[in-house]
Scaffold this motif. Sequence first.
Motif, PDB file in Angstrom:
ATOM      1  N   TYR A  46     -15.985   0.135  20.160  1.00 26.59           N
ATOM      2  CA  TYR A  46     -14.609  -0.317  19.943  1.00 26.59           C
ATOM      3  C   TYR A  46     -14.490  -1.017  18.595  1.00 26.59           C
ATOM      4  O   TYR A  46     -15.500  -1.382  17.985  1.00 26.59           O
ATOM      5  CB  TYR A  46     -14.150  -1.257  21.065  1.00 26.59           C
ATOM      6  CG  TYR A  46     -14.888  -2.574  21.131  1.00 26.59           C
ATOM      7  CD1 TYR A  46     -14.412  -3.704  20.466  1.00 26.59           C
ATOM      8  CD2 TYR A  46     -16.072  -2.693  21.849  1.00 26.59           C
ATOM      9  CE1 TYR A  46     -15.091  -4.914  20.523  1.00 26.59           C
ATOM     10  CE2 TYR A  46     -16.747  -3.897  21.922  1.00 26.59           C
ATOM     11  CZ  TYR A  46     -16.256  -4.994  21.258  1.00 26.59           C
ATOM     12  OH  TYR A  46     -16.931  -6.189  21.307  1.00 26.59           O
ATOM     13  N   ASP A  48     -13.401  -4.315  16.717  1.00 30.85           N
ATOM     14  CA  ASP A  48     -13.170  -5.725  16.991  1.00 30.85           C
ATOM     15  C   ASP A  48     -11.933  -6.191  16.231  1.00 30.85           C
ATOM     16  O   ASP A  48     -11.887  -6.094  14.999  1.00 30.85           O
ATOM     17  CB  ASP A  48     -14.397  -6.542  16.573  1.00 30.85           C
ATOM     18  CG  ASP A  48     -14.213  -8.023  16.797  1.00 30.85           C
ATOM     19  OD1 ASP A  48     -13.983  -8.427  17.952  1.00 30.85           O
ATOM     20  OD2 ASP A  48     -14.294  -8.778  15.801  1.00 30.85           O
ATOM     21  N   LYS A 139     -10.178  -4.158  20.475  1.00 31.84           N
ATOM     22  CA  LYS A 139     -10.311  -5.254  21.442  1.00 31.84           C
ATOM     23  C   LYS A 139     -10.467  -6.565  20.719  1.00 31.84           C
ATOM     24  O   LYS A 139     -11.034  -6.646  19.681  1.00 31.84           O
ATOM     25  CB  LYS A 139     -11.510  -5.050  22.354  1.00 31.84           C
ATOM     26  CG  LYS A 139     -11.402  -3.798  23.200  1.00 31.84           C
ATOM     27  CD  LYS A 139     -12.625  -3.665  24.075  1.00 31.84           C
ATOM     28  CE  LYS A 139     -12.619  -2.375  24.855  1.00 31.84           C
ATOM     29  NZ  LYS A 139     -13.789  -2.181  25.668  1.00 31.84           N
TER      30      LYS A 139
END
Length: 139
Positions: A46, A48, A139
């Motif tokens: 993912y 950050d 995320k």
Amino acid sequence: MRRALALATLTAAVAFAGAASAEKWSKFADVAANGTAWSYDSDYTYKDKASGRLVVMQAISKPDAKLGPSGPGKPDGVGSVVAIDCKAKNLITVAAYRPSAEFAIPANWRSSSPKKAQGAENEALLAAVCPHIDHVPVK
């Protein structure tokens, strides 16, 4: 009504736990002729939001030693989580894991000094994951 709410909460918790432990390994580097290789978990990859880095879980597999690739908490899991700056071609090792040690991601990993992504395995990891930076969850 309470039972329905409790059941819904339990069902959601079980579904989340299953999704969190999903692993989809993609090999990115062969290390030795005996089958030793490095893979990354595309389900864990993912971007950050706070740092803009691509966070990737990687694991080694070594059939002779009965190693994964697997994630933390698995009896055959040995690897690490790294945070990659694809433009600067550097990375931060966020955390490492192996069966005999507890896996923990430190809260202050973003303040760690990045290191140049050197070596065949690191270069292969960047080549494998960086083209997908715009297609992974944030995320």
